[in-house]
Write an enzyme that holds these catalytic residues in place. Structure first.
Site, PDB file in Angstrom:
ATOM      1  N   HIS A   1       0.211   9.984 -86.747  1.00 40.72           N
ATOM      2  CA  HIS A   1      -0.181  10.701 -85.518  1.00 40.72           C
ATOM      3  C   HIS A   1      -1.542  11.363 -85.594  1.00 40.72           C
ATOM      4  CE1 HIS A   1       3.825   9.955 -83.927  1.00 40.72           C
ATOM      5  NE2 HIS A   1       4.313  10.395 -85.074  1.00 40.72           N
TER       6      HIS A   1
ATOM      7  N   HIS B   1      -8.095  17.943 -90.262  1.00 36.62           N
ATOM      8  CA  HIS B   1      -7.882  19.219 -89.560  1.00 36.62           C
ATOM      9  C   HIS B   1      -6.430  19.647 -89.721  1.00 36.62           C
ATOM     10  CE1 HIS B   1      -7.151  15.899 -86.764  1.00 36.62           C
ATOM     11  NE2 HIS B   1      -6.200  16.654 -86.235  1.00 36.62           N
TER      12      HIS B   1
HETATM   13  P1  5GP Z   1      -4.341  14.953 -84.401  1.00 38.70           P
HETATM   14  O1  5GP Z   1      -3.315  14.153 -83.631  1.00 38.70           O
HETATM   15  O2  5GP Z   1      -5.536  14.121 -84.803  1.00 38.70           O
HETATM   16  O3  5GP Z   1      -3.739  15.696 -85.574  1.00 38.70           O
HETATM   17  O4  5GP Z   1      -4.829  16.075 -83.393  1.00 38.70           O
HETATM   18  C1  5GP Z   1      -6.110  16.110 -82.799  1.00 38.70           C
HETATM   19  C2  5GP Z   1      -6.184  17.347 -81.932  1.00 38.70           C
HETATM   20  O5  5GP Z   1      -7.537  17.541 -81.566  1.00 38.70           O
HETATM   21  C3  5GP Z   1      -5.371  17.265 -80.640  1.00 38.70           C
HETATM   22  O6  5GP Z   1      -4.429  18.334 -80.619  1.00 38.70           O
HETATM   23  C4  5GP Z   1      -6.426  17.396 -79.534  1.00 38.70           C
HETATM   24  O7  5GP Z   1      -5.974  18.149 -78.440  1.00 38.70           O
HETATM   25  C5  5GP Z   1      -7.574  18.063 -80.263  1.00 38.70           C
HETATM   26  N1  5GP Z   1      -8.890  17.729 -79.713  1.00 38.70           N
HETATM   27  C6  5GP Z   1      -9.376  16.485 -79.507  1.00 38.70           C
HETATM   28  N2  5GP Z   1     -10.632  16.553 -79.027  1.00 38.70           N
HETATM   29  C7  5GP Z   1     -10.953  17.864 -78.956  1.00 38.70           C
HETATM   30  C8  5GP Z   1     -12.126  18.566 -78.512  1.00 38.70           C
HETATM   31  O8  5GP Z   1     -13.127  17.996 -78.108  1.00 38.70           O
HETATM   32  N3  5GP Z   1     -12.075  19.919 -78.582  1.00 38.70           N
HETATM   33  C9  5GP Z   1     -10.981  20.595 -79.047  1.00 38.70           C
HETATM   34  N4  5GP Z   1     -11.047  21.931 -79.065  1.00 38.70           N
HETATM   35  N5  5GP Z   1      -9.858  19.969 -79.455  1.00 38.70           N
HETATM   36  C10 5GP Z   1      -9.843  18.623 -79.404  1.00 38.70           C
END
Ligand code: 5GP
Length: 139
Positions: A91, A98
């Site tokens: 996911h 992060h």
């Molecule tokens: P992952 O599924 O990769 O663990 O989560 C990525 C997270 O990054 C998601 O919760 C999404 O909402 C967040 N996200 C994606 N693009 C941006 C952005 O441009 N700014 C911020 N603040 N969050 C982002």
């Protein structure tokens, strides 16, 4: 091509920043799972947790404690989850390491999860030995 988080770190894309030090930045998630959902991000651009330098990993550990405490204080949540996804099948959508800090509230809002617990494998001792050998090598 820099990741979207590197572009945030470089100030090319705005964010609601809540923490920054030499190695780490933290900001509100743009699509929060619950109020106060924060992302804690190493400035070092790597896809997976295991690819990070010791310096980034150590700074992340410290930042997670600081930011989690600040989220608890600001939102009034007591419970929260820390989530960190590695790879698309796990996911991960943004391919820059992060950690999510996601408050869990009494109304049930927050991270939902399905925990596929199994039973200990027959080769648990061998498995543990192989992982321990890898960890020793990294010291
Ligand atoms: P992952 O599924 O990769 O663990 O989560 C990525 C997270 O990054 C998601 O919760 C999404 O909402 C967040 N996200 C994606 N693009 C941006 C952005 O441009 N700014 C911020 N603040 N969050 C982002």
């Amino acid at each position: 091509m820099p990741s979207i988080f590197t572009r945030i770190i470089n100030g090319e894309i705005p964010c609601h920043r809540v923490y920054e030090d030499e190695h780490v930045i933290a900001f509100l998630d743009i699509g929060p799972v619950s109020r106060g959902h924060v992302l804690v991000v190493p400035k070092e651009e790597r896809v997976r947790l295991d690819q990070l330098s010791d310096a980034s990993a150590a700074a992340l550990g410290r930042a997670l404690r600081i930011v989690a405490a600040a989220v608890v204080k600001a939102t009034g949540c007591v419970d929260y989850n820390v989530l960190q996804n590695n790879g698309a099948a796990a996911h991960q959508a943004v391919m820059h390491v992060h950690f999510h800090i996601i408050p869990k509230y009494a109304d049930g809002s927050g991270l939902g999860m399905k925990w596929n617990a199994g039973t200990a494998p027959a080769d648990a001792a061998e498995l543990a030995g192989a992982i321990a050998a890898g960890a020793r090598q990294a010291l």
